[in-house]
Design a protein around this motif. Sequence first.
Motif, PDB file in Angstrom:
ATOM      1  N   ILE A 140      15.968  -3.825 -11.916  1.00  0.00           N
ATOM      2  CA  ILE A 140      14.567  -3.818 -11.937  1.00  0.00           C
ATOM      3  C   ILE A 140      14.019  -2.568 -12.299  1.00  0.00           C
ATOM      4  CG2 ILE A 140      12.343  -4.101 -10.825  1.00  0.00           C
ATOM      5  CD1 ILE A 140      13.671  -6.161  -9.033  1.00  0.00           C
ATOM      6  N   THR A 141      14.641  -1.492 -11.799  1.00  0.00           N
ATOM      7  CA  THR A 141      14.321   0.010 -12.233  1.00  0.00           C
ATOM      8  C   THR A 141      14.483   0.332 -13.598  1.00  0.00           C
ATOM      9  OG1 THR A 141      14.657   0.386  -9.952  1.00  0.00           O
ATOM     10  CG2 THR A 141      14.327   2.397 -11.577  1.00  0.00           C
ATOM     11  N   ALA A 142      15.741  -0.147 -14.106  1.00  0.00           N
ATOM     12  CA  ALA A 142      16.166   0.220 -15.382  1.00  0.00           C
ATOM     13  C   ALA A 142      15.308  -0.678 -16.644  1.00  0.00           C
ATOM     14  CB  ALA A 142      17.574  -0.423 -15.842  1.00  0.00           C
ATOM     15  N   SER A 143      14.830  -1.738 -16.098  1.00  0.00           N
ATOM     16  CA  SER A 143      13.971  -2.576 -17.016  1.00  0.00           C
ATOM     17  C   SER A 143      12.659  -2.078 -16.959  1.00  0.00           C
ATOM     18  CB  SER A 143      13.858  -4.047 -16.506  1.00  0.00           C
ATOM     19  OG  SER A 143      13.144  -4.162 -15.292  1.00  0.00           O
ATOM     20  N   ALA A 196       0.879  -1.009   0.176  1.00  0.00           N
ATOM     21  CA  ALA A 196       0.028   0.233  -0.053  1.00  0.00           C
ATOM     22  C   ALA A 196       1.146   1.153   0.009  1.00  0.00           C
ATOM     23  CB  ALA A 196      -0.753   0.181   1.244  1.00  0.00           C
ATOM     24  N   SER A 197       2.225   1.184   0.663  1.00  0.00           N
ATOM     25  CA  SER A 197       2.902   2.312   0.363  1.00  0.00           C
ATOM     26  C   SER A 197       3.669   2.911  -0.658  1.00  0.00           C
ATOM     27  CB  SER A 197       3.948   2.120   1.644  1.00  0.00           C
ATOM     28  OG  SER A 197       4.802   1.180   1.330  1.00  0.00           O
ATOM     29  N   VAL A 198       3.422   1.941  -1.754  1.00  0.00           N
ATOM     30  CA  VAL A 198       4.235   2.130  -2.887  1.00  0.00           C
ATOM     31  C   VAL A 198       3.347   2.267  -4.100  1.00  0.00           C
ATOM     32  CG1 VAL A 198       6.277   0.604  -2.291  1.00  0.00           C
ATOM     33  CG2 VAL A 198       4.580  -0.395  -3.349  1.00  0.00           C
ATOM     34  N   GLN A 199       2.124   2.519  -3.692  1.00  0.00           N
ATOM     35  CA  GLN A 199       1.002   2.885  -5.088  1.00  0.00           C
ATOM     36  C   GLN A 199       0.329   3.865  -4.677  1.00  0.00           C
ATOM     37  OE1 GLN A 199      -1.993  -0.014  -4.734  1.00  0.00           O
ATOM     38  NE2 GLN A 199      -2.348  -0.195  -2.842  1.00  0.00           N
ATOM     39  N   ALA A 200      -0.052   4.590  -5.567  1.00  0.00           N
ATOM     40  CA  ALA A 200      -0.999   5.833  -5.508  1.00  0.00           C
ATOM     41  C   ALA A 200      -1.926   5.736  -6.706  1.00  0.00           C
ATOM     42  CB  ALA A 200      -0.109   7.198  -5.740  1.00  0.00           C
ATOM     43  N   TRP A 201      -2.986   6.646  -6.500  1.00  0.00           N
ATOM     44  CA  TRP A 201      -4.236   6.571  -7.368  1.00  0.00           C
ATOM     45  C   TRP A 201      -4.486   7.935  -7.816  1.00  0.00           C
ATOM     46  CZ3 TRP A 201      -8.948   8.318  -7.893  1.00  0.00           C
ATOM     47  CH2 TRP A 201      -9.996   7.672  -8.942  1.00  0.00           C
ATOM     48  N   SER A 202      -4.834   8.542  -8.750  1.00  0.00           N
ATOM     49  CA  SER A 202      -5.313   9.791  -9.439  1.00  0.00           C
ATOM     50  C   SER A 202      -6.573   9.565 -10.460  1.00  0.00           C
ATOM     51  CB  SER A 202      -4.326  10.651  -9.583  1.00  0.00           C
ATOM     52  OG  SER A 202      -3.416  10.187 -10.918  1.00  0.00           O
ATOM     53  N   PRO A 203      -7.321  10.285 -10.628  1.00  0.00           N
ATOM     54  CA  PRO A 203      -8.312  10.227 -11.804  1.00  0.00           C
ATOM     55  C   PRO A 203      -7.687  10.444 -13.056  1.00  0.00           C
ATOM     56  CG  PRO A 203      -9.214  11.844  -9.950  1.00  0.00           C
ATOM     57  CD  PRO A 203      -7.834  11.217  -9.617  1.00  0.00           C
ATOM     58  N   ALA A 204      -6.391  11.193 -13.001  1.00  0.00           N
ATOM     59  CA  ALA A 204      -5.599  11.270 -14.342  1.00  0.00           C
ATOM     60  C   ALA A 204      -4.899  10.412 -14.826  1.00  0.00           C
ATOM     61  CB  ALA A 204      -4.968  12.988 -14.378  1.00  0.00           C
ATOM     62  N   THR A 205      -4.242   9.706 -13.880  1.00  0.00           N
ATOM     63  CA  THR A 205      -3.078   8.537 -14.295  1.00  0.00           C
ATOM     64  C   THR A 205      -3.676   7.294 -13.855  1.00  0.00           C
ATOM     65  OG1 THR A 205      -1.889   9.094 -12.131  1.00  0.00           O
ATOM     66  CG2 THR A 205      -1.410  10.348 -13.880  1.00  0.00           C
ATOM     67  N   ARG A 218      -4.005   4.005 -11.302  1.00  0.00           N
ATOM     68  CA  ARG A 218      -3.148   3.453 -10.128  1.00  0.00           C
ATOM     69  C   ARG A 218      -1.568   3.301 -10.822  1.00  0.00           C
ATOM     70  NH1 ARG A 218      -4.673   1.211  -5.969  1.00  0.00           N
ATOM     71  NH2 ARG A 218      -7.095   1.022  -6.811  1.00  0.00           N
ATOM     72  N   VAL A 219      -0.866   4.054  -9.910  1.00  0.00           N
ATOM     73  CA  VAL A 219       0.653   4.144 -10.327  1.00  0.00           C
ATOM     74  C   VAL A 219       1.403   3.418  -9.295  1.00  0.00           C
ATOM     75  CG1 VAL A 219       2.611   5.617 -10.747  1.00  0.00           C
ATOM     76  CG2 VAL A 219       0.389   6.347 -11.776  1.00  0.00           C
ATOM     77  N   TYR A 220       2.437   2.632  -9.329  1.00  0.00           N
ATOM     78  CA  TYR A 220       3.308   1.949  -8.428  1.00  0.00           C
ATOM     79  C   TYR A 220       4.623   2.647  -8.504  1.00  0.00           C
ATOM     80  CZ  TYR A 220      -0.350  -1.505  -8.071  1.00  0.00           C
ATOM     81  OH  TYR A 220      -1.412  -2.160  -7.853  1.00  0.00           O
ATOM     82  N   ASN A 221       5.225   3.223  -7.188  1.00  0.00           N
ATOM     83  CA  ASN A 221       6.516   3.741  -7.070  1.00  0.00           C
ATOM     84  C   ASN A 221       7.383   2.858  -6.703  1.00  0.00           C
ATOM     85  OD1 ASN A 221       5.269   6.379  -7.414  1.00  0.00           O
ATOM     86  ND2 ASN A 221       4.720   6.472  -5.301  1.00  0.00           N
ATOM     87  N   GLN A 222       8.733   2.874  -7.399  1.00  0.00           N
ATOM     88  CA  GLN A 222       9.840   1.956  -7.133  1.00  0.00           C
ATOM     89  C   GLN A 222      10.457   2.309  -5.552  1.00  0.00           C
ATOM     90  OE1 GLN A 222      10.700  -0.712  -8.611  1.00  0.00           O
ATOM     91  NE2 GLN A 222       9.298  -0.375 -10.506  1.00  0.00           N
TER      92      GLN A 222
END
Length: 312
Positions: free
Chosen positions: A189-192, A160-169, A171-175
Amino acid sequence: MATTSSRSDPLDEIRFTGPVEFEGGIHNNSVLYYFATSPFYDKTSNNEVLFQQGLNNPNMMQFLATREAFEGRLRTMSGLEFIVAQEPAETGPSAGTGVWVINKQTRRKRREGEEDEIAVHSVYYIVGEHIHMAPSFADIMSARLATISNFLSNILPSSASVQAWSPATGRVYNQPSTTTAGSNSVKAITASAQQQSQGSRQQSDIGLPTTRDFEKALYLHEQYGDQYMDENPITGRPGEFHLSSTGRAKVNLSAAAAAKPLPVKLPTINTKVADSPLTSKPTGKETKSPKIPGGPGKLKRRKSSKAAVTPS
């Protein structure tokens, strides 16, 4: 006597190790006596009763000589007992696993010719000089479920700490950032992931479908997947489709009229009641019968006298 845990611990969480005061160590005839020195032993069992009888009664001393004689005597008694359920398995000549399995059980005698009823309460095993109590099935399942629950409780907050959601984008997961020894794998993994994102941008630039497009298509399919275009042109937008035609072929009226058979003309029936000869009244002008030549003329009717006659 020595144990690896305090006396307040449950019996299935301790390991007992006691002094071996038998000639030849723990063997076939001394394993039950060694087990009797552990806290797992119950002094109200038939083992203790038979042991005390052998010490105080010379006639019972023969049952203490070997384990076979001791267990043979226990099988003639009813009640709680400790008996060897499995001996060490041989892994080679004069070599074995050294594991003894002892059952704590209650024996109930039945009629002659029938086997005794045995209820096993717990199982113990001796490995070398250490005695352990086998956990029950309920304890094993409880421990496994507790372990699974612990891992899940640690995973859910992290995800839950690495994900965020907004109407525009969406659900986005942060590395996650880390400085541990496994940073190299995280960088890989980040490079891939960056390569995948760049590839998605390139696909979007040249008009190829991206992951976002596939997600949108899947979303539309899940909501409006039961609506099909078929052969009829459809106007409108998803959720508000309108069919421009019913799908029926137009009928050629001239061809249908030519192929239609002509109706059969039936004779008309006079249904007027006044014209029927049965119901018409005579008028006196009906057709007369023809006269016969030379035949008798018309007969004249004789008039009768209408004078009144008076009686004399």
